[in-house]
Design a protein around this motif. Structure first.
Motif, short mmCIF file in Angstrom:
data_model
loop_
_atom_site.label_atom_id
_atom_site.label_comp_id
_atom_site.label_asym_id
_atom_site.label_seq_id
_atom_site.Cartn_x
_atom_site.Cartn_y
_atom_site.Cartn_z
N PRO A 11 0.82 -1.23 0.00
CA PRO A 11 0.00 0.00 0.00
C PRO A 11 0.84 1.27 0.00
CG PRO A 11 -0.84 -1.55 1.59
CD PRO A 11 0.46 -2.11 1.12
N PHE A 12 1.94 1.24 0.73
CA PHE A 12 2.80 2.42 0.77
C PHE A 12 3.42 2.69 -0.60
CE2 PHE A 12 7.09 4.24 1.32
CZ PHE A 12 6.71 5.47 1.82
N VAL A 13 3.96 1.65 -1.22
CA VAL A 13 4.59 1.83 -2.54
C VAL A 13 3.54 2.26 -3.56
CG1 VAL A 13 5.91 0.71 -4.36
CG2 VAL A 13 6.36 0.15 -1.99
N PHE A 14 2.35 1.67 -3.46
CA PHE A 14 1.28 2.04 -4.39
C PHE A 14 0.93 3.52 -4.24
CE2 PHE A 14 -3.05 2.49 -5.85
CZ PHE A 14 -3.11 1.68 -6.95
N THR A 15 0.74 3.95 -2.99
CA THR A 15 0.42 5.36 -2.74
C THR A 15 1.52 6.26 -3.29
OG1 THR A 15 -0.57 4.60 -0.68
CG2 THR A 15 -0.32 6.97 -0.95
N LEU A 16 2.75 5.89 -2.98
CA LEU A 16 3.90 6.69 -3.42
C LEU A 16 3.94 6.79 -4.95
CD1 LEU A 16 6.23 7.97 -1.85
CD2 LEU A 16 7.59 5.96 -2.33
N PHE A 17 3.85 5.63 -5.60
CA PHE A 17 3.95 5.61 -7.06
C PHE A 17 2.85 6.46 -7.70
CE2 PHE A 17 2.68 3.68 -11.14
CZ PHE A 17 3.84 3.89 -11.85
N PHE A 18 1.61 6.24 -7.27
CA PHE A 18 0.52 6.94 -7.96
C PHE A 18 0.46 8.41 -7.58
CE2 PHE A 18 -0.78 2.80 -9.31
CZ PHE A 18 -1.33 3.07 -10.55
N PHE A 19 0.86 8.74 -6.35
CA PHE A 19 0.93 10.14 -5.94
C PHE A 19 1.91 10.88 -6.85
CE2 PHE A 19 2.32 13.50 -2.86
CZ PHE A 19 1.08 14.10 -2.69
N ILE A 20 3.09 10.31 -7.04
CA ILE A 20 4.11 10.95 -7.88
C ILE A 20 3.68 10.91 -9.34
CG2 ILE A 20 6.49 10.78 -8.67
CD1 ILE A 20 7.15 9.59 -5.90
N LEU A 21 3.16 9.77 -9.79
CA LEU A 21 2.76 9.64 -11.20
C LEU A 21 1.70 10.67 -11.57
CD1 LEU A 21 2.98 7.92 -13.83
CD2 LEU A 21 1.00 6.69 -13.00
N PHE A 22 0.66 10.75 -10.74
CA PHE A 22 -0.41 11.70 -11.06
C PHE A 22 0.10 13.13 -10.95
CE2 PHE A 22 -4.74 9.74 -11.46
CZ PHE A 22 -4.28 8.46 -11.70
N GLY A 23 0.94 13.41 -9.96
CA GLY A 23 1.53 14.74 -9.83
C GLY A 23 2.32 15.10 -11.07
N ASN A 24 3.14 14.15 -11.53
CA ASN A 24 3.96 14.39 -12.73
C ASN A 24 3.10 14.58 -13.96
OD1 ASN A 24 6.14 14.00 -11.11
ND2 ASN A 24 6.75 12.03 -11.96
N LEU A 25 2.14 13.66 -14.14
CA LEU A 25 1.35 13.67 -15.38
C LEU A 25 0.44 14.90 -15.45
CD1 LEU A 25 0.35 9.95 -15.94
CD2 LEU A 25 1.95 11.32 -17.23
N MET A 26 -0.17 15.23 -14.32
CA MET A 26 -1.06 16.39 -14.34
C MET A 26 -0.27 17.66 -14.60
SD MET A 26 -4.07 15.73 -11.61
CE MET A 26 -3.04 16.27 -10.30
N GLY A 27 0.99 17.68 -14.18
CA GLY A 27 1.82 18.85 -14.40
C GLY A 27 2.07 19.15 -15.86
N VAL A 28 1.94 18.11 -16.72
CA VAL A 28 2.18 18.33 -18.14
C VAL A 28 1.05 19.17 -18.76
CG1 VAL A 28 2.61 17.18 -20.35
CG2 VAL A 28 3.45 16.17 -18.23
#
Lengths: 198, 253
Positions: B91-108
């Protein structure tokens, strides 16, 4: 091509302009805004970020991820169940097949033995018939032989009498005198014996 | 950045923080960066909730995507950290990955703020990972965990040097993990901003500027595609490194 480019441009330029205008006029700070600690926002975003991250973690680990896990598990169970059912069906089909094979083999063996028995019986009957026929033929042959022997014996005994009478008649005709019966009889007997007919 | 007369390119202004959500947000120093974090979190939760809502035996597109996200991170955890522990920290890795992924992708997307372009945010994330890894290591192995810093089979005389190097490399994970993500995101957005400004400036020059402006637009189009790759890749790198560090903490080498 160029027309397309300008069309895109005309769409994107206002967007970009709006984006640039959104930034506060005093945004041009010296150096990187990320390291601008003169504003409390740089660190406060981390505090808020931590709160948001923790809430997200709790929401995901308590509700979001178990939801996915339950669906995946359900599917895995269903697939395993279906597979087991298919395996059971195959096993029963195999068993049925084996049973059918066995029944066929048994039927074949039974029919073979029936054929063998019938054949045996027919052979026995034929043998018995042949035996009776043989016996009858044998008996007929035997009877015939007996008859032949009797006929021969009677013929043989007749020969002596005929020969004796003939001899008596010949002698009496030639000599005119009747010969001695005993003498004639012994002469005929020795003559017959000499020819092997006595 | 490079100043061109009166039209200077403000490539860094996009990273400026300012309060969001009006007066209430301003009073608690809630920034637009945090607003994006909330939007990212809501998007992640919506992704899972809406995706898994049908609970279909044969998944639709969104459900397949949600399941794929789940299974990708799960297999990453299980393969890298190891079976039981992998599930524990999933759960921690999942949260971390998707938090960063969505942050990165939405930033585009234009006008959207990229919270992963702030070194303080990525530093906080990498510190979280670092503290978690250290706590897990000490909890699993007690004092024995400190042998992690002593490489096996080295001469005794070299031990102090090697231990120093090992400790420094262990501590530098905080920096490498945070700076890698932050620098990648920031560099991408600076490039986008610079070429975006080129389009505006050159387009403003009239007929002569149209061709270079169109060229800049082309470059920006390519850059956005590249940014999508970087956004995904960096989220993946952050997650996989977290998994590797967790593996080290759990298994000691």
């Amino acid at each position: 091509m160029k027309k397309l480019g300008t069309m895109k441009l005309s769409r994107i330029v206002p967007l970009l302009a709006a984006g640039l205008l959104m930034l506060p006029a005093a945004a041009k700070a010296e150096g990187m805004p990320q390291l601008d600690f003169s504003t409390p926002l740089t660190l406060s975003q981390v505090v808020w970020g931590a709160i948001i991250f923790i809430v997200l973690y709790i929401m995901l680990s308590k509700t979001g991820l178990p939801m996915v896990a339950s669906v995946l598990e359900e599917r895995a169970t269903k697939i395993a169940k279906d597979l087991n059912e298919a395996r059971a069906a195959k096993a029963s089909a195999d068993a049925g097949m084996a049973e059918a094979d066995q029944a066929t083999a048994k039927a074949r063996a039974e029919s073979q033995s029936a054929i063998n028995a019938a054949l045996e019986e027919a052979k026995k009957a034929a043998a018995a018939q042949a035996e009776t026929l043989n016996a009858r033929l044998e008996k007929q042959l035997h009877d015939a032989e007996t008859q032949i022997a009797q006929a021969r014996a009677s013929a043989m005994s007749a020969i002596r009498q005929v020969a004796t009478e003939t001899a008596v008649t010949v002698v009496s005709r030639l000599t005119g005198a009747t010969p001695d019966a005993a003498q004639v009889d012994s002469a005929v007997g020795s003559a017959l014996a000499a020819r092997g007919l006595g | 950045m490079a100043a061109e007369g009166s039209n200077s390119i403000d490539a860094l202004g996009q990273f400026q923080l300012h309060p969001a959500l009006g007066a209430i947000g301003g009073s608690v120093n809630f920034t637009q960066s945090n607003l994006m974090m909330v939007i990212a979190s809501v998007a992640i939760l919506a992704f899972l909730y809406l995706g898994m809502k049908p609970r279909a035996m044969v998944p639709g597109r969104l459900q397949a995507a949600a399941e794929m996200g789940y299974e990708t991170i799960m297999s990453m955890c299980v393969e890298t950290i190891g079976g039981h522990e992998g599930k524990k920290y999933f759960p921690f890795v999942f949260t971390l990955f998707f938090f960063i992924l969505f942050g990165n992708l939405m930033g585009v997307f234009p006008l959207f703020f990229t919270f992963t372009s702030h070194v303080m945010v990525t530093l906080a994330l990498s510190l979280t990972v670092f503290i978690l890894v250290t706590v897990v290591g000490i909890k699993e192995h007690g004092l024995h965990w400190f042998t992690y810093f002593v490489p096996q089979g080295i001469p005794k005389a070299l031990a102090p040097l090697m231990v120093t190097i090992e400790v420094i490399s262990y501590l530098s994970r905080i920096i490498s993990l945070s700076v890698r993500l932050f620098a990648n995101m920031m560099a991408g957005h600076v490039m986008l901003e610079v070429f975006g400004s080129f389009i505006v400036m050159l387009g403003g020059l009239g007929l002569l500027g149209y061709f270079p402006a169109a060229l800049s637009l082309g470059v920006n189009t390519l850059l956005i595609g590249f940014e999508l790759l970087v956004a995904t890749l960096q989220a993946y790198v952050f997650a996989i490194l977290t998994c590797i560090y967790l593996h080290d903490a759990v298994h000691l080498h």
